[in-house]
Design a protein around this motif. Structure first.
Motif, PDB file in Angstrom:
ATOM      1  N   LEU A 138      -2.494  -5.110  -4.688  1.00 56.16           N
ATOM      2  CA  LEU A 138      -2.324  -3.706  -5.073  1.00 56.16           C
ATOM      3  C   LEU A 138      -0.896  -3.374  -5.489  1.00 56.16           C
ATOM      4  N   ARG A 139      -0.037  -4.386  -5.544  1.00 56.86           N
ATOM      5  CA  ARG A 139       1.358  -4.234  -5.973  1.00 56.86           C
ATOM      6  C   ARG A 139       2.096  -3.242  -5.073  1.00 56.86           C
ATOM      7  N   LEU A 140       2.102  -3.540  -3.789  1.00 57.84           N
ATOM      8  CA  LEU A 140       2.761  -2.687  -2.813  1.00 57.84           C
ATOM      9  C   LEU A 140       3.996  -3.389  -2.281  1.00 57.84           C
ATOM     10  N   ASP A 141       4.893  -2.611  -1.645  1.00 56.38           N
ATOM     11  CA  ASP A 141       6.048  -3.210  -0.989  1.00 56.38           C
ATOM     12  C   ASP A 141       5.922  -3.029   0.519  1.00 56.38           C
ATOM     13  N   ASN A 142       6.912  -3.492   1.254  1.00 54.51           N
ATOM     14  CA  ASN A 142       6.829  -3.476   2.713  1.00 54.51           C
ATOM     15  C   ASN A 142       6.763  -2.069   3.302  1.00 54.51           C
ATOM     16  N   SER A 143       7.327  -1.090   2.582  1.00 59.62           N
ATOM     17  CA  SER A 143       7.290   0.276   3.101  1.00 59.62           C
ATOM     18  C   SER A 143       5.855   0.782   3.214  1.00 59.62           C
ATOM     19  N   GLY A 144       4.957   0.247   2.382  1.00 57.56           N
ATOM     20  CA  GLY A 144       3.559   0.653   2.454  1.00 57.56           C
ATOM     21  C   GLY A 144       2.938   0.325   3.790  1.00 57.56           C
ATOM     22  N   LEU A 145       3.280  -0.851   4.341  1.00 51.65           N
ATOM     23  CA  LEU A 145       2.759  -1.232   5.645  1.00 51.65           C
ATOM     24  C   LEU A 145       3.274  -0.291   6.722  1.00 51.65           C
ATOM     25  N   GLY A 146       4.562   0.092   6.623  1.00 50.41           N
ATOM     26  CA  GLY A 146       5.128   1.015   7.596  1.00 50.41           C
ATOM     27  C   GLY A 146       4.437   2.363   7.586  1.00 50.41           C
ATOM     28  N   VAL A 147       4.125   2.848   6.392  1.00 48.94           N
ATOM     29  CA  VAL A 147       3.439   4.142   6.271  1.00 48.94           C
ATOM     30  C   VAL A 147       2.046   4.067   6.884  1.00 48.94           C
ATOM     31  N   ILE A 148       1.305   3.012   6.558  1.00 47.13           N
ATOM     32  CA  ILE A 148      -0.062   2.875   7.075  1.00 47.13           C
ATOM     33  C   ILE A 148      -0.049   2.737   8.600  1.00 47.13           C
ATOM     34  N   ALA A 149       0.883   1.939   9.117  1.00 47.46           N
ATOM     35  CA  ALA A 149       0.978   1.766  10.575  1.00 47.46           C
ATOM     36  C   ALA A 149       1.318   3.086  11.265  1.00 47.46           C
ATOM     37  N   ALA A 150       2.258   3.849  10.670  1.00 49.74           N
ATOM     38  CA  ALA A 150       2.650   5.132  11.252  1.00 49.74           C
ATOM     39  C   ALA A 150       1.496   6.126  11.224  1.00 49.74           C
ATOM     40  N   LEU A 151       0.763   6.169  10.109  1.00 49.55           N
ATOM     41  CA  LEU A 151      -0.371   7.096  10.008  1.00 49.55           C
ATOM     42  C   LEU A 151      -1.440   6.772  11.040  1.00 49.55           C
ATOM     43  N   GLY A 152      -1.656   5.468  11.273  1.00 45.72           N
ATOM     44  CA  GLY A 152      -2.637   5.070  12.272  1.00 45.72           C
ATOM     45  C   GLY A 152      -2.257   5.513  13.666  1.00 45.72           C
ATOM     46  N   LYS A 153      -0.952   5.490  13.983  1.00 44.68           N
ATOM     47  CA  LYS A 153      -0.482   5.934  15.291  1.00 44.68           C
ATOM     48  C   LYS A 153      -0.533   7.457  15.415  1.00 44.68           C
ATOM     49  N   ILE A 154      -0.136   8.134  14.349  1.00 43.80           N
ATOM     50  CA  ILE A 154      -0.107   9.601  14.387  1.00 43.80           C
ATOM     51  C   ILE A 154      -1.510  10.170  14.567  1.00 43.80           C
ATOM     52  N   ILE A 155      -2.480   9.617  13.845  1.00 39.80           N
ATOM     53  CA  ILE A 155      -3.847  10.136  13.924  1.00 39.80           C
ATOM     54  C   ILE A 155      -4.451   9.892  15.301  1.00 39.80           C
ATOM     55  N   ALA A 156      -3.914   8.914  16.030  1.00 40.89           N
ATOM     56  CA  ALA A 156      -4.455   8.607  17.355  1.00 40.89           C
ATOM     57  C   ALA A 156      -4.209   9.735  18.350  1.00 40.89           C
ATOM     58  N   VAL A 157      -3.145  10.516  18.144  1.00 40.03           N
ATOM     59  CA  VAL A 157      -2.795  11.567  19.109  1.00 40.03           C
ATOM     60  C   VAL A 157      -3.907  12.609  19.235  1.00 40.03           C
ATOM     61  N   PRO A 158      -4.406  13.193  18.141  1.00 30.50           N
ATOM     62  CA  PRO A 158      -5.528  14.128  18.292  1.00 30.50           C
ATOM     63  C   PRO A 158      -6.881  13.424  18.385  1.00 30.50           C
ATOM     64  N   ALA A 159      -7.010  12.246  17.772  1.00 28.92           N
ATOM     65  CA  ALA A 159      -8.323  11.588  17.709  1.00 28.92           C
ATOM     66  C   ALA A 159      -8.790  11.102  19.074  1.00 28.92           C
TER      67      ALA A 159
END
Length: 439
Positions: A53-74
């Motif tokens: 998908l032509r992504l860089d390393n920052s993409g992994l950081g964003v996805i990992a952070a979103l997964g953690k953030i959504i866990a708080v209310p979920a």
């Protein structure tokens, strides 16, 4: 007076043995392995995803952070939903929806689609952890919860250590990461079916004799927002939450390999070798700790649990000091100290879960674990990962590790001293309340 003194120093006994508890534990272990592997598979497959998908390393950081953030209310949401539709139905729903979003993630054509679908997948799969921990507490007596938690977490980590690399073999073919996500998504659907067929909800408070094992998984008293907040009036629970914020050992799984590469000069493949002894140490800590806890209960009563948890922090801190502050020639020496860090980290689940379970009302255990595992743990993860990343640029990872892996863990062990006073009192109070409910 004699009865109260006994309650304040001895672990509470179970009123009855709960049917199907070992089958439930095996089922929950299998489901959790699949759920956790799928939730973490984006990290494993990301190099292939980034290339496709032509992504860089920052993409992994964003996805990992979103997964953690959504866990708080979920996390709390899934526990709340379980009180409405039953825990078996909620476990099935989390797993099936997580599998469906995992399959959909495999069809992603750009970063936005990948991030949205992976976040939705994480929001679904996070619900299984607090529910599973509450079910374990309802299935096993206080004296057996450490052993059950040790087998549960030890089994999950042992099996997952093989499943992840096997799925990663898909990366050897064109668009293999898609096949990996589809395969795990399909396994989640099968796991959901396993829960529906094999799992039997013991009933909230069954191991405490409050609810009959045949009852459905509904709360015994109406669970309100005010009642959930009342958990923080329990001194032991509050100490355990603060302790979670001081759990610097979370940092080793994020930056451990990076430290060995940048600070010690190993190549990536060589540095990754330490993950094997770390995993072995973790399994020994969880399973061995679970079988050790009943002996400590007999010798030191409730205070043995506090001692064991303090020991876990100290073992990790000492191993982290030698493993990160002293330079060794080969990777094998680091592997020894990574194994000891894994041991210290693994000693925690078989003791901290039973401690929380024994001081909170049975009806609120699910919410207590949701607050702890998807709330405070997420905050701790964010503080340590983001803070360490920034400080490492100026101080270096070795200095950051000294403050966090060694310093914060020693401070954590000191904080837990408070439990010698609060824990017996809170167990006695919880036992009295449960006695009134049984009556």
């Amino acid at each position: 007076m004699t009865q109260q003194s006994s309650l304040s120093t001895s672990p509470p006994e179970a009123a009855q043995k709960v049917p199907h508890r070992w089958r439930n534990l095996a089922t929950l272990t299998g489901v959790t392995v699949v759920d956790n592997t799928e939730a973490g598979m984006i990290n494993t497959l990301f190099p292939s995803i980034a290339a496709a998908l032509r992504l860089d390393n920052s993409g992994l950081g964003v996805i990992a952070a979103l997964g953690k953030i959504i866990a708080v209310p979920a996390g709390p949401f899934w526990v709340w939903l379980a009180t409405k539709i039953g825990r078996r139905a909620a476990l099935v729903l989390t797993t099936v929806l997580g599998g469906a979003f995992g399959i959909a993630t495999g069809f992603s054509q750009d970063f936005v689609q990948l991030a949205v679908l992976a976040t939705l997948m994480a929001a679904c799969l996070i619900g299984g952890s607090p529910i599973a921990n509450a079910v374990i507490a309802d299935s096993f007596s206080d004296r057996e919860r450490g052993k059950a938690a040790g087998l549960f977490y030890g089994g999950v980590n042992a099996i997952a250590s093989f499943v992840g690399p096997l799925i990663a073999l898909f990366t050897g073919i064109t668009d293999g990461w898609r096949f990996g996500m589809w395969a795990l998504g399909g396994l989640c659907l099968v796991a959901g079916l396993m829960v529906w067929v094999l799992f039997r909800d013991p009933g909230v408070g069954a191991s405490d004799g409050i609810a009959a094992p045949a009852t459905s998984a509904v709360v015994l008293q109406k669970t309100s927002f005010r009642r959930v907040l009342s958990l923080f009036t329990i001194p032991t629970f509050s100490v355990m939450m603060i302790s979670r914020l001081l759990s610097g050992h979370l940092l080793i799984t994020i930056f451990g390999i990076q430290f060995l590469v940048t600070e010690r000069g190993f190549d990536n493949a060589t540095a990754a070798i330490v993950l094997i002894p770390f995993g072995i140490g973790y399994i020994i800590g969880t399973v061995g700790g679970g079988f050790t806890l009943p002996t400590l209960d007999r010798i030191m009563e409730l205070r043995g649990r506090v001692f064991f948890m303090q020991l876990a922090q100290l073992v990790f801190a000492v191993a982290a000091y030698f493993g990160t502050q002293i330079v060794f020639e080969g990777i094998l020496a680091y592997g020894v100290f990574w194994a000891l860090m894994g041991l210290g980290q693994g000693m925690n689940p078989p003791v901290n879960r039973p401690i929380v379970s024994s001081v909170v009302p049975a009806a609120l255990r699910g919410q207590a674990f949701a607050i702890w595992l998807t709330g405070f743990e997420t905050v701790a993860w964010a503080i340590f990962s983001l803070g360490a990343g920034q400080l490492a640029d100026t101080l270096g990872l070795q200095q950051v590790f000294l403050y966090v892996l060694v310093g914060s863990m020693l401070l954590n062990a000191l904080l837990l001293t408070v439990l010698y006073r609060t824990y017996p009192r809170d167990v006695a109070r919880a036992a009295r309340e449960q006695g009134l409910l049984r009556a």
